[in-house]
Write an enzyme that holds these catalytic residues in place. Structure first.
Site, short mmCIF file in Angstrom:
data_model
loop_
_atom_site.label_atom_id
_atom_site.label_comp_id
_atom_site.label_asym_id
_atom_site.label_seq_id
_atom_site.Cartn_x
_atom_site.Cartn_y
_atom_site.Cartn_z
N ASP A 13 0.88 -1.17 0.00
CA ASP A 13 0.00 0.00 0.00
C ASP A 13 0.92 1.22 0.00
O ASP A 13 1.61 1.49 0.97
CB ASP A 13 -0.87 -0.05 1.26
CG ASP A 13 -1.77 1.18 1.40
OD1 ASP A 13 -1.57 2.16 0.65
OD2 ASP A 13 -2.65 1.16 2.28
N TYR A 230 0.88 -8.42 17.78
CA TYR A 230 0.64 -7.91 16.44
C TYR A 230 0.73 -6.40 16.34
O TYR A 230 0.19 -5.70 17.16
CB TYR A 230 -0.81 -8.19 16.07
CG TYR A 230 -1.04 -9.37 15.22
CD1 TYR A 230 -1.44 -10.55 15.79
CD2 TYR A 230 -0.91 -9.28 13.85
CE1 TYR A 230 -1.72 -11.63 15.00
CE2 TYR A 230 -1.19 -10.36 13.07
CZ TYR A 230 -1.58 -11.53 13.65
OH TYR A 230 -1.87 -12.60 12.86
N LYS A 233 -2.15 -5.52 10.18
CA LYS A 233 -2.80 -6.64 9.51
C LYS A 233 -2.56 -6.43 8.03
O LYS A 233 -3.32 -5.75 7.36
CB LYS A 233 -4.29 -6.64 9.81
CG LYS A 233 -4.58 -6.60 11.28
CD LYS A 233 -5.86 -7.32 11.62
CE LYS A 233 -6.13 -7.31 13.09
NZ LYS A 233 -4.99 -7.75 13.92
MG MG Z 1 -4.16 2.12 3.05
MG MG Z 2 -5.17 -2.14 1.90
#
Ligand code: MG
Ligand code: MG
Ligand code: F6R
Length: 386
Positions: A13, A230, A233
């Site tokens: 991303d 974590y 994700k």
């Molecule tokens: Mg994003």
């Molecule tokens: Mg995404």
């Protein structure tokens, strides 16, 4: 002629349009230019650039094997070039998975996600690339189990001699950095004990027991861990080989007719249904979701990617989408309550530590009662396996 091919799917991303919802076409164009250069100089055999939601997806074939520094370097360069464009357009979270300078409020993104496999290309090699957005690698546990171990999903496990022996599953414990391989059907119940906890145990790969060949691989290794828990994700990818000694295309797609509940959605902190959609419809907008999965099918021809066919662009998945919307509506009505919101220990964003700090003075001991360890803590202690 049979040929050793590596299929690498690398995603990141590097900027959303608008917010975290979709991909600006100029980012894909920038990435394409880099991959075209790599093909022209003979590094890549072929490539396909696409997106799922706000994730830029690079599907590449070559003969350099998995974890090739040249191929990974090319992917990195493509993400950097796309990031430059994202910065010019001031897209949201530009470069977020490549060490962002535009803070997006999310600590995740130690780097791109990767699913790669090397194999000798069969006489006819059908593959499906699954891409998820607003979810996590645990989302593949249920479908991969059904594809490779559930005879109610995959008829071939019962009636095809080439599948009847079953498959081996490599499962990763993403918290403890351990892995175990379990064999189905004989260890199915043991396997399900792990897979039923997808926040911690993920299927990394699946192998045919008859031939030893790799059947599926997913991106799990990039899950960011900090202080034993974590952080992030990563929207996952998964590659599955189909037909002949592997499940048929229809058996591979069949689990997605059931929009099962996955982690992710708004702020990576909610449970929601995984909605199978066409590439065009992978643009999660309601409450930044609900989570999406896209399936692109290809035939390989000496490494050339013949495709894609957009597999969920089919009315037979309309009912799954309708059910996903019903489930989404039902869960949304819980607002900030579990089980819509994730349990505290699995939330990416949480105001809890700050809240507990601020209210610590007001938190009183209750007379005559010592706090008993919670069931969750006891369970965690019993789960220690090191
Ligand atoms: Mg994003
Ligand atoms: Mg995404
Ligand atoms: C979920 C996701 C989005 C963002 C949300 C808030 O994986 O990416 O739901 O978490 O839009 O984003 P920030 O904190 O960047 O404003």
């Amino acid at each position: 002629m049979a040929r050793d091919i590596t299929l690498s799917v690398i995603k990141a991303d590097v900027g959303g349009w608008v917010g975290h919802s979709a991909m600006h076409p100029d980012l894909e164009a920038a990435a394409r230019e880099v991959l075209e250069g790599a093909r022209a100089r003979g590094l890549l055999i072929d490539y396909h650039v696409t997106h799922c939601g706000d994730d830029l997806e690079l599907i590449m074939t070559h003969d350099r094997g998995v974890e090739s520094p040249d191929v990974h370097g090319t992917a990195w360069e493509a993400f950097e070039k796309a990031t430059e464009v994202a910065r010019q357009l001031k897209l949201y979270g530009a470069g977020q998975d490549l060490l962002s300078d535009a803070f997006s409020g999310n600590v995740k993104g130690m780097g791109p996600g990767v699913a790669e496999m090397a194999f000798v290309e069969r006489k006819s090699e059908a593959v499906i690339v699954f891409m998820g957005d607003k979810t996590s690698p645990g989302a593949w546990n249920l479908p991969l189990f059904k594809i490779f171990a559930d005879p109610f999903n995959t008829a071939g496990l019962v009636i095809s001699p080439t599948l009847h022996e079953g498959f081996r599953f490599e499962v990763h414990d993403v918290l403890k950095h351990k892995r175990i391989t379990l064999s189905c059907p004989e260890e199915m119940y043991d396997l399900l004990m792990f897979l039923g906890a997808p926040a911690r145990f993920n299927i990394k790969a699946v192998y045919s027991k008859a031939t030893g060949e790799i059947a599926a691989v997913s991106s799990t290794e990039r899950l960011s861990l900090m202080a034993g828990r974590y952080v992030g994700k990563d929207d996952p990818v998964c590659v599955v080989r189909c037909q002949s000694q592997f499940p048929a295309v229809g058996e591979v797609l069949e689990p997605f007719a059931f929009p099962h509940i996955v982690e992710g959605w708004m702020r990576g902190s909610h449970h929601g249904p995984l909605m199978p959609v066409s590439a065009r419809e992978a643009r999660p907008s309601r409450f930044d979701g609900p989570p999406r999965v896209v399936a692109l099918g290809f035939q390989l021809a000496d490494g050339r990617l013949i495709g894609p066919v957009d597999m969920f662009d089919d009315p037979s998945f309309d009912e799954a989408r309708r059910q996903a919307n019903l489930i989404a509506e039902y869960l949304r009505r819980h607002g900030p309550f579990e089980p819509h919101r994730l349990p505290l220990e699995e939330m990416e964003y949480t105001t809890m530590p700050e809240l507990m700090g601020r209210l610590a003075e007001r938190m009183e001991e209750m007379d005559g009662q010592r706090a008993a360890p919670s069931a969750t803590v006891r369970q965690d202690e019993e789960m220690e396996v090191d």
